[in-house]
Design an enzyme around this catalytic site. Structure first.
Site, PDB file in Angstrom:
ATOM      1  N   VAL A  25     -10.249  14.346  26.323  1.00 46.30           N
ATOM      2  CA  VAL A  25     -10.965  14.475  25.063  1.00 46.30           C
ATOM      3  C   VAL A  25     -10.581  15.796  24.393  1.00 46.30           C
ATOM      4  O   VAL A  25     -10.544  16.842  25.042  1.00 46.30           O
ATOM      5  CB  VAL A  25     -12.487  14.428  25.277  1.00 46.30           C
ATOM      6  CG1 VAL A  25     -13.214  14.474  23.945  1.00 46.30           C
ATOM      7  CG2 VAL A  25     -12.876  13.174  26.041  1.00 46.30           C
ATOM      8  N   GLY A  44     -11.636  13.043  31.854  1.00 45.19           N
ATOM      9  CA  GLY A  44     -12.530  12.186  32.616  1.00 45.19           C
ATOM     10  C   GLY A  44     -11.795  10.971  33.107  1.00 45.19           C
ATOM     11  O   GLY A  44     -10.572  10.901  33.050  1.00 45.19           O
ATOM     12  N   GLY A  45     -12.568  10.040  33.575  1.00 45.20           N
ATOM     13  CA  GLY A  45     -11.993   8.852  34.173  1.00 45.20           C
ATOM     14  C   GLY A  45     -11.074   8.070  33.249  1.00 45.20           C
ATOM     15  O   GLY A  45     -10.150   7.430  33.698  1.00 45.20           O
ATOM     16  N   PHE A  46     -11.326   8.132  31.975  1.00 46.25           N
ATOM     17  CA  PHE A  46     -10.557   7.284  31.085  1.00 46.25           C
ATOM     18  C   PHE A  46      -9.550   8.014  30.217  1.00 46.25           C
ATOM     19  O   PHE A  46      -8.804   7.410  29.487  1.00 46.25           O
ATOM     20  CB  PHE A  46     -11.479   6.496  30.169  1.00 46.25           C
ATOM     21  CG  PHE A  46     -12.047   5.295  30.838  1.00 46.25           C
ATOM     22  CD1 PHE A  46     -11.212   4.255  31.202  1.00 46.25           C
ATOM     23  CD2 PHE A  46     -13.381   5.201  31.124  1.00 46.25           C
ATOM     24  CE1 PHE A  46     -11.704   3.144  31.838  1.00 46.25           C
ATOM     25  CE2 PHE A  46     -13.889   4.088  31.758  1.00 46.25           C
ATOM     26  CZ  PHE A  46     -13.050   3.054  32.118  1.00 46.25           C
ATOM     27  N   GLY A  47      -9.565   9.314  30.269  1.00 43.33           N
ATOM     28  CA  GLY A  47      -8.596  10.006  29.449  1.00 43.33           C
ATOM     29  C   GLY A  47      -9.062  11.405  29.124  1.00 43.33           C
ATOM     30  O   GLY A  47     -10.019  11.910  29.703  1.00 43.33           O
ATOM     31  N   ASP A 105     -23.172   2.841  32.796  1.00 44.61           N
ATOM     32  CA  ASP A 105     -22.700   4.130  33.291  1.00 44.61           C
ATOM     33  C   ASP A 105     -23.508   5.264  32.665  1.00 44.61           C
ATOM     34  O   ASP A 105     -22.961   6.258  32.205  1.00 44.61           O
ATOM     35  CB  ASP A 105     -21.203   4.295  33.022  1.00 44.61           C
ATOM     36  CG  ASP A 105     -20.598   5.437  33.842  1.00 44.61           C
ATOM     37  OD1 ASP A 105     -21.213   5.836  34.853  1.00 44.61           O
ATOM     38  OD2 ASP A 105     -19.533   5.947  33.461  1.00 44.61           O
ATOM     39  N   LEU A 151     -11.202  19.374  25.458  1.00 43.34           N
ATOM     40  CA  LEU A 151     -12.607  19.555  25.824  1.00 43.34           C
ATOM     41  C   LEU A 151     -12.839  19.149  27.263  1.00 43.34           C
ATOM     42  O   LEU A 151     -13.736  19.631  27.923  1.00 43.34           O
ATOM     43  CB  LEU A 151     -13.504  18.708  24.922  1.00 43.34           C
ATOM     44  CG  LEU A 151     -13.523  19.081  23.447  1.00 43.34           C
ATOM     45  CD1 LEU A 151     -14.251  18.019  22.643  1.00 43.34           C
ATOM     46  CD2 LEU A 151     -14.178  20.438  23.253  1.00 43.34           C
ATOM     47  N   GLY A 152     -12.046  18.239  27.736  1.00 46.76           N
ATOM     48  CA  GLY A 152     -12.256  17.830  29.113  1.00 46.76           C
ATOM     49  C   GLY A 152     -11.459  16.607  29.468  1.00 46.76           C
ATOM     50  O   GLY A 152     -10.818  15.975  28.623  1.00 46.76           O
TER      51      GLY A 152
END
Ligand SMILES: *[C@@H]1O[C@H](CO)[C@@H](O)[C@H](O)[C@H]1NC(C)=O
Ligand SMILES: *[C@@H]1O[C@H](CO)[C@@H](O)[C@H](O)[C@H]1NC(C)=O
Ligand SMILES: *[C@@H]1O[C@H](CO)[C@@H](O)[C@H](O)[C@H]1NC(C)=O
Ligand SMILES: *[C@@H]1O[C@H](CO)[C@@H](O)[C@H](O)[C@H]1NC(C)=O
Ligand SMILES: *[C@@H]1O[C@H](CO)[C@@H](O)[C@H](O)[C@H]1NC(C)=O
Ligand SMILES: *[C@@H]1O[C@H](CO)[C@@H](O)[C@H](O)[C@H]1NC(C)=O
Ligand SMILES: *[C@@H]1O[C@H](CO)[C@@H](O)[C@H](O)[C@H]1NC(C)=O
Length: 660
Positions: free
Chosen positions: A359, A354-357, A470, A351-352
């Site tokens: 999805v 991002g900064g942390f991993g 955030d 799905l995408g």
């Protein structure tokens, strides 16, 4: 000092980028002069201090490849230089000298940064040394490398594998240079060469976060191209199909078909299993084989903290307290279920990023859809976030907060399983000209109220005071009925009963949504969340993105724009024409008014979220006059044309600051 100067340190957060198609060491890759505030005057004390400081850079930087220092005397000037990790001291001195001269020639501003292929130099009136916020930008379409002629899908995977690996390697670089290179064969003839580097003086995890974000942007701009570069104030990423560096790089091989192995899988079901079991699960991961001492030490440290926090915070919450997640609401999951659900983390389920991993979407055997967040592999980062999510979500239960269904840890593999949100996130709607048409005022209003209720629960109603830190449209998920659900508690902090604000050295969050006192001083409180809420409110009303707004020529920031129209009595011009059709004017103007109250500079002036809800629900409430917000401004150098579709690929974390 002028207010605008105060924020100048943050300006690098939005850097419109001009990139030459071919990087040549003689010319700057990009120069950013902050022209809006503070031009220094010739022969002023500032200029002489700046010149002295810049003159000291080349010889000092040449020693280790990195140097930062400030002048002792007022006006204070801070400067920093970094050479690419593979250049020798001669080249480093030469490049830093060129860059220092060039930045003086090109900029007369009190803030500036310049990137060369082999070094970068930055100076400011503000101390930015410990400030790490992801600022990366990618080249304008016109300056991108040529498209690949073959198999972009496989290329993308191989590239990701390479950059992932060297990003982790750079962060744990034993020489502390935060630099790594690597190469990987992608076809019989072609090899991808990658290079990553962070500025020193930031933590391992900040460096890793920065690089993970940069990889997300690298995908957005360049993953089917023959080369690409992302530059950010604190980290740079680049790849080419030729060896463009001189370091001896690690040679990687892309693992064949099967993907990473997950052997023992443990799912923690928060309410069903006593907290001590979580500790055991986490503890058991420490015994993972084949890891070096360093990682193990880091793990042990994180686990100790985790244990401590779990017991100190969750001890109370784990009793038969009504607020807890109830057992029926959690479903048991094991590894095979998750692997099957996500088709072994297949790319088509992604799905995408991002900064942390990353999805992934998953479908459980019973047809239930879930979103699985696979955290980045390094334990010192993932564990930190996992800890936060587990602690917080275990205790939080509200219709305007996203529900965590479970989590799993095995070695370096960490996963969080959430309910799936078919309508993705708010940014996907408000910043997309087509999707926006689907939003009428009633839906918007309901979303605004939903976010406010979710925040109220965090701030006041859950017995714990929780600061999200955030909050941004990509962290506001939308369910099938367009009900807002706040997600991503990786950065959230629990406050003690009598604690009103806290200070952190590590500033995390997303530029554009961060309150000034937080971005500049690391000071956060419920009022910094209220600030973020205000920005989102103004974005919903105007359909314009705060951080992307700089890229249009007629205005400075969304806040400045709103403030100007408000004072000129032209509020209605602020409202997105698409919304105007479906809304009562008084209601939308009231929302704009509330938005302006929320973004006031002094946290004490901002309303609490409970007061915001009172105002939202009360038609005749008379609102105080807002004070001028602190504007953060940056001048357009060149607009990049980035397709809006890249904006919101991610349901759970979008940390990119892509302009519209
Ligand atoms: C600084 O100088 C630039 C270019 O000369 C100019 O466009 C800009 O308005 C000046 N900024 C201020 C705050 O005076
Ligand atoms: C920083 O600069 C000052 C002069 O401005 C100098 O005395 C000092 O030694 C420098 N510090 C370092 C660490 O180089
Ligand atoms: C790498 O080495 C070659 C040969 O010694 C040299 O020509 C080139 O300039 C070097 N590049 C860098 C970035 O140091
Ligand atoms: C540094 O690197 C440059 C370019 O690669 C090379 O020409 C020069 O001889 C090197 N200098 C030293 C001292 O190694
Ligand atoms: C520095 O500038 C000189 C002159 O423009 C150029 O020849 C040289 O290659 C530059 N060096 C670096 C490292 O950028
Ligand atoms: C390169 O690829 C992009 C995306 O796949 C595509 O939109 C663009 O038209 C391509 N450009 C050329 C010159 O083929
Ligand atoms: C990167 O790849 C190398 C070579 O395969 C491997 O030894 C190393 O452990 C990897 N590093 C990380 C952090 O995954």
């Amino acid at each position: 000092m002028e207010k605008d100067d105060v924020v100048s340190a943050m300006v690098f957060l939005i850097i419109p980028l001009i990139m030459r198609p071919i990087l040549a060491s003689g010319d700057p890759v990009f120069t950013f002069c902050k022209t809006d505030s503070g031009n220094y005057t010739l022969n002023s004390p500032f200029e002489s201090n700046l010149k002295l400081l810049l003159e000291s850079l080349p010889s000092n930087t040449a020693v280790t490849g990195f140097y930062d220092n400030s002048t002792v005397e007022d006006p204070k000037v801070y400067a920093q230089a970094l050479c690419r990790g593979d250049v020798n001291s001669t080249v480093c001195r030469d490049c830093t000298k060129n860059a220092s001269q060039e930045i003086l020639k090109q900029c007369k501003t009190e803030d500036a940064m310049i990137w060369f292929e082999l070094c970068q130099v930055r100076y400011s009136m503000q101390n930015f040394f410990s400030l790490m916020i992801y600022t990366g930008k990618y080249p304008d379409q016109n300056y991108l490398e040529k498209n690949l002629s073959i198999n972009p899908v496989r290329f993308d995977k191989v590239l990701t594998y390479l950059i992932d690996n060297i990003s982790s390697e750079a962060a744990i670089d034993p020489s502390k240079r935060l630099f790594a290179t690597g190469e990987i064969k992608f076809s019989r003839k072609e090899t991808i060469y990658g290079l990553v580097q962070c500025t020193r003086g930031i933590s391992e995890s900040s460096c890793h976060n920065c690089l993970v974000d940069a990889l997300g942007d690298l995908h957005a701009c360049c993953d089917s191209r023959q080369g690409g570069i992302i530059v950010s104030a604190n980290c740079n990423v680049r790849f080419q199909l030729y060896q463009f560096y001189n370091a001896s790089s690690v040679f990687l091989t892309y693992p064949s078909s099967k993907g990473p192995k997950l052997k023992i899988w443990m799912v923690v079901v928060i309410a069903c299993i006593p907290i001590s079991v979580i500790a055991v699960v986490v503890g058991s991961c420490a015994v993972c084989h084949g890891r070096n001492k360093r990682t193990q030490r880091d793990d042990e440290k994180s686990q100790k903290t985790l244990l401590h926090e779990l017991t100190s915070h969750t001890g109370v919450a784990i009793t038969q307290d009504g607020e807890l997640v109830s057992a029926e609401e959690l479903s048991f999951m094991d590894l095979s279920t998750i692997v099957a659900a996500t088709d072994n983390f297949s790319d088509s389920n992604k799905l995408g990023q991002g900064g942390f991993g990353t999805v992934y979407k998953g479908v459980l055997a019973d047809g239930k859809e879930v979103a699985v967040k696979r955290l980045s592999r390094r334990s010192w980062q993932g564990l930190e976030e996992l800890k936060n999510e587990v602690i917080l979500i275990a205790k939080l239960q509200h219709r305007n907060l996203v529900k965590l269904l479970g989590c799993g840890i095995e070695g370096e593999e960490k996963l969080l399983v959430y309910e799936f949100m078919p309508n993705r996130s708010l940014d996907f709607f408000i910043f997309d000209s087509e999707k926006r048409i689907e939003l009428n005022w009633k839906t918007c209003y309901n979303i605004i109220a939903g976010i406010a209720r979710g925040l109220l629960y965090l701030h006041e109603d859950s017995r714990l005071k929780i600061i999200h830190r955030d909050l941004k449209p990509s962290n506001v998920l939308l369910d099938d009925e367009m009900e807002a659900k706040i997600s991503d508690f990786g950065m959230a902090r629990i406050f003690g009963e009598n604690q009103y604000s806290a200070n952190t050295r590590r500033i995390v969050g997303t530029y554009g949504y961060m309150a000034p006192e937080y971005a500049m001083e690391g000071l956060f409180s419920v009022k910094s969340d209220v600030f973020s809420f205000g920005v989102i409110l103004l974005e919903i009303i105007s359909g314009k993105k705060n951080s992307g707004f700089y890229l249009t020529e007629h205005a400075q920031t969304l806040l400045a724009y709103a403030w100007r129209l408000w004072n000129e009595g032209k509020e209605l011009e602020f409202v997105d024409p698409l919304l105007m059709e479906s809304c009562p004017t008084t209601e939308v103007l009231k929302c704009m008014h509330i938005g302006l109250l929320c973004v006031q500079e002094d946290p004490a002036d901002r309303p609490t979220i409970s007061y915001v809800l009172v105002l939202l629900g009360n038609e005749s409430a008379s609102l105080p006059h807002p004070k001028q917000p602190l504007f953060v401004v940056a001048r357009v150098i060149q607009t990049d044309h980035i397709p809006t579709t890249n904006l919101s690929v991610n349901h759970l974390t979008v940390s990119s600051l892509s302009p519209r």
